[in-house]
Design a protein around this motif. Structure first.
Motif, PDB file in Angstrom:
ATOM      1  N   VAL A   1      53.239  36.380  58.437  1.00 36.81           N
ATOM      2  CA  VAL A   1      53.642  37.335  59.462  1.00 36.81           C
ATOM      3  C   VAL A   1      53.301  38.727  58.947  1.00 36.81           C
ATOM      4  CG1 VAL A   1      55.563  38.240  60.817  1.00 36.81           C
ATOM      5  CG2 VAL A   1      55.477  35.795  60.253  1.00 36.81           C
ATOM      6  N   PHE A   2      52.463  39.439  59.689  1.00 35.96           N
ATOM      7  CA  PHE A   2      51.956  40.753  59.276  1.00 35.96           C
ATOM      8  C   PHE A   2      52.792  41.867  59.901  1.00 35.96           C
ATOM      9  CE2 PHE A   2      48.211  38.154  58.563  1.00 35.96           C
ATOM     10  CZ  PHE A   2      47.545  38.765  57.509  1.00 35.96           C
ATOM     11  N   GLU A   3      53.649  42.505  59.108  1.00 34.57           N
ATOM     12  CA  GLU A   3      54.332  43.726  59.548  1.00 34.57           C
ATOM     13  C   GLU A   3      53.562  44.901  58.965  1.00 34.57           C
ATOM     14  OE1 GLU A   3      55.910  44.973  61.905  1.00 34.57           O
ATOM     15  OE2 GLU A   3      58.038  44.523  61.542  1.00 34.57           O
ATOM     16  N   SER A   4      52.383  45.136  59.513  1.00 32.13           N
ATOM     17  CA  SER A   4      51.441  46.093  58.930  1.00 32.13           C
ATOM     18  C   SER A   4      51.908  47.534  59.026  1.00 32.13           C
ATOM     19  CB  SER A   4      50.074  45.952  59.616  1.00 32.13           C
ATOM     20  OG  SER A   4      49.628  44.617  59.570  1.00 32.13           O
ATOM     21  N   HIS A   5      52.807  47.836  59.956  1.00 31.87           N
ATOM     22  CA  HIS A   5      53.213  49.219  60.194  1.00 31.87           C
ATOM     23  C   HIS A   5      54.623  49.520  59.693  1.00 31.87           C
ATOM     24  CE1 HIS A   5      50.075  49.587  63.703  1.00 31.87           C
ATOM     25  NE2 HIS A   5      49.531  49.500  62.508  1.00 31.87           N
ATOM     26  N   ALA A   6      55.105  48.724  58.748  1.00 28.99           N
ATOM     27  CA  ALA A   6      56.452  48.953  58.211  1.00 28.99           C
ATOM     28  C   ALA A   6      56.556  50.293  57.495  1.00 28.99           C
ATOM     29  CB  ALA A   6      56.833  47.826  57.257  1.00 28.99           C
ATOM     30  N   GLY A   7      55.478  50.724  56.881  1.00 36.37           N
ATOM     31  CA  GLY A   7      55.509  51.913  56.041  1.00 36.37           C
ATOM     32  C   GLY A   7      55.796  53.211  56.770  1.00 36.37           C
TER      33      GLY A   7
ATOM     34  N   PHE B   1      54.575  39.810  55.093  1.00 34.09           N
ATOM     35  CA  PHE B   1      53.881  40.936  54.463  1.00 34.09           C
ATOM     36  C   PHE B   1      54.240  42.194  55.241  1.00 34.09           C
ATOM     37  CE2 PHE B   1      49.985  43.689  54.266  1.00 34.09           C
ATOM     38  CZ  PHE B   1      50.153  44.094  52.955  1.00 34.09           C
ATOM     39  N   ALA B   2      55.178  42.970  54.693  1.00 34.77           N
ATOM     40  CA  ALA B   2      55.622  44.210  55.326  1.00 34.77           C
ATOM     41  C   ALA B   2      55.042  45.377  54.536  1.00 34.77           C
ATOM     42  CB  ALA B   2      57.142  44.272  55.369  1.00 34.77           C
ATOM     43  N   LYS B   3      53.885  45.825  54.948  1.00 33.73           N
ATOM     44  CA  LYS B   3      53.170  46.875  54.207  1.00 33.73           C
ATOM     45  C   LYS B   3      53.980  48.178  54.202  1.00 33.73           C
ATOM     46  CE  LYS B   3      48.716  49.274  53.992  1.00 33.73           C
ATOM     47  NZ  LYS B   3      49.153  50.652  54.308  1.00 33.73           N
ATOM     48  N   GLY B   4      54.203  48.687  53.004  1.00 30.83           N
ATOM     49  CA  GLY B   4      54.918  49.951  52.866  1.00 30.83           C
ATOM     50  C   GLY B   4      56.432  49.823  52.832  1.00 30.83           C
ATOM     51  N   ALA B   5      56.952  48.590  52.888  1.00 33.29           N
ATOM     52  CA  ALA B   5      58.411  48.412  52.944  1.00 33.29           C
ATOM     53  C   ALA B   5      59.016  48.203  51.570  1.00 33.29           C
ATOM     54  CB  ALA B   5      58.757  47.246  53.866  1.00 33.29           C
ATOM     55  N   HIS B   6      58.594  49.027  50.607  1.00 35.05           N
ATOM     56  CA  HIS B   6      59.145  48.914  49.252  1.00 35.05           C
ATOM     57  C   HIS B   6      60.654  49.135  49.253  1.00 35.05           C
ATOM     58  CE1 HIS B   6      57.961  53.081  50.106  1.00 35.05           C
ATOM     59  NE2 HIS B   6      59.064  53.390  49.476  1.00 35.05           N
ATOM     60  N   TYR B   7      61.137  49.914  50.224  1.00 36.22           N
ATOM     61  CA  TYR B   7      62.552  50.258  50.317  1.00 36.22           C
ATOM     62  C   TYR B   7      63.411  49.072  50.771  1.00 36.22           C
ATOM     63  CZ  TYR B   7      60.757  50.703  55.039  1.00 36.22           C
ATOM     64  OH  TYR B   7      60.113  50.455  56.230  1.00 36.22           O
ATOM     65  N   ALA B   8      62.789  47.982  51.206  1.00 35.45           N
ATOM     66  CA  ALA B   8      63.548  46.836  51.723  1.00 35.45           C
ATOM     67  C   ALA B   8      63.122  45.530  51.053  1.00 35.45           C
ATOM     68  CB  ALA B   8      63.381  46.725  53.237  1.00 35.45           C
TER      69      ALA B   8
ATOM     70  N   PHE C   1      65.231  47.813  63.474  1.00 39.26           N
ATOM     71  CA  PHE C   1      64.218  47.444  64.463  1.00 39.26           C
ATOM     72  C   PHE C   1      63.135  46.489  63.958  1.00 39.26           C
ATOM     73  CE2 PHE C   1      65.844  51.548  66.024  1.00 39.26           C
ATOM     74  CZ  PHE C   1      66.183  51.201  67.329  1.00 39.26           C
ATOM     75  N   SER C   2      63.095  46.223  62.665  1.00 39.66           N
ATOM     76  CA  SER C   2      62.081  45.307  62.143  1.00 39.66           C
ATOM     77  C   SER C   2      62.703  44.071  61.522  1.00 39.66           C
ATOM     78  CB  SER C   2      61.192  46.014  61.110  1.00 39.66           C
ATOM     79  OG  SER C   2      60.325  45.093  60.480  1.00 39.66           O
ATOM     80  N   LEU C   3      63.562  44.279  60.517  1.00 37.89           N
ATOM     81  CA  LEU C   3      64.083  43.151  59.743  1.00 37.89           C
ATOM     82  C   LEU C   3      64.792  42.087  60.590  1.00 37.89           C
ATOM     83  CD1 LEU C   3      64.319  42.009  56.855  1.00 37.89           C
ATOM     84  CD2 LEU C   3      66.550  43.156  56.713  1.00 37.89           C
TER      85      LEU C   3
END
Length: 361
Positions: free
Chosen positions: A212-218, A257-264, A228-230
């Motif tokens: 699952v591509f969450e490409s715009h998480a960042g 794969f949640a790109k940019g979601a280092h915070y989560a 709104f995402s998790l």
């Protein structure tokens, strides 16, 4: 549709074992966008066929999926498709504009536009071409490597549907989250429902692993991501696994794969996903400390590192392998490979992963 026992026997199950946490003799490797524009054979193919025509024609999608498998010693194939087939299935027109990328002539502008969406979606009717491509590709792979299916995540798809294409800020779609939270949740839930059915159909058709591509998480802050995402990512994994079990379909591993979601990262590791993908900004050792020893990680070389000389690529892979360790790791780039990449540099990356991780065992 073929049943699971009619497919050729699988010869290389490295990636499936790594995803489930079983011991592997070397680290499996695949690459996001491994079937695509960096390959000369794909560019030749595109001269004859429109992008979405390839996606919608099972024989063409199968051929493109197999191109990198013929070239490289990869441990998985990923079906050639696009995350935006779901907005298409929901009634929006999506065009692939050369040199620009995806374009929605009539994006969603206000909550009243939700009435334009065709819901509920008949997934078999609207996306059956993907299922046929998966079944055909499983046969044509002859068991060489597993086949990955995928979808875009709800927030990422929502942002495309509102922005009308790519955007460096996602300001229009983020505005919905602040100004129209109820309508945002309504849209996200509608997309989630389609994602679950779509992924289930891919497994029934023969997909052996899903991403699952969450490409715009960042571009979301932590609070927005958690709101709104998790929740929708969690729904996809939990509902899909329940549906597969209820229908006696294989419970395949799922990668998020949640790109940019280092915070989560911790929150992502506490979901029902089997693998958490990392982009190149995350340090492997720190990620491992965060998620613990019972989660498989995927990633995460900077795609631009493949512009380096081959010896530097080898050194970067060695350093990456030392950071991840040889177990509970699927090697990949930290995002998709770029279209102007030298295929031989990708070969160096793939071969180096196998070389350095096999030496550790």
């Amino acid at each position: 549709m073929a049943t699971q026992n009619t497919f050729p026997a699988l010869k290389n199950d490295l990636i499936l074992r790594a995803a489930r946490g079983d011991r592997v003799e070397k680290t499996p490797v695949w690459v996001m966008r491994q079937a695509g524009r960096y390959l000369p054979e794909f560019r030749e193919f595109r001269k004859q066929h429109d992008f979405f025509t390839i996606c919608r024609t099972p024989e063409l999608a199968c051929e493109v999926t197999l191109q990198p498998i013929r070239r490289f010693d990869l441990d998985a194939a990923i079906i050639f498709s696009d995350i935006l087939v779901i907005p298409q299935a929901m009634g929006l027109t999506v065009e692939m504009v050369p040199g620009k990328g995806p374009h929605f002539p009539q994006p969603l502008q206000t909550p009243s536009d939700l009435a334009r969406l065709k819901l509920p979606v008949d997934v078999n009717q609207e996306l059956g071409y993907v299922f046929k491509a998966i079944t055909l590709t499983r046969q044509k792979l002859e068991g060489k490597v597993p086949l990955i299916g995928f979808c875009g995540a709800p927030w990422t798809l929502m942002s495309y549907m509102i922005e009308g294409g790519g955007s460096p800020t996602l300001s229009k779609s983020k505005a919905w989250l602040y100004a129209h939270p109820d309508a945002s949740h309504q849209l996200l839930q509608s997309i989630t429902d389609v994602c679950v059915e779509y992924l289930e159909g891919q497994v029934a058709a023969g997909a052996q692993l899903l991403q699952v591509f969450e490409s715009h998480a960042g571009l979301l802050g932590r609070e927005q991501f958690l709101q709104f995402s998790l929740p929708y990512l969690k729904q996809i994994a939990s509902k899909l696994k329940a549906n597969l079990q209820a229908k006696n379909l294989p419970i395949v591993p799922i990668i998020v794969f949640a790109k940019g979601a280092h915070y989560a990262l911790k929150e992502l590791s506490d979901t029902e996903y089997d693998v958490v993908g990392l982009d190149w900004t995350m340090e492997p050792r720190e990620a491992r400390k965060c998620v613990g020893e019972m989660v498989t990680l995927q990633g995460n070389l900077d795609p631009c590192a493949l512009y380096s000389p081959k010896e530097d690529i080898r050194a970067a892979v060695k350093k990456m392998a030392e950071g991840f360790g040889s177990q509970r790791w699927i090697a990949n780039l930290g995002h998709g490979i770029y279209p102007d990449m030298n295929p031989e540099h990708l070969r160096t990356f793939i071969d180096s992963v196998h070389e350095f991780t096999q030496q550790e065992n």
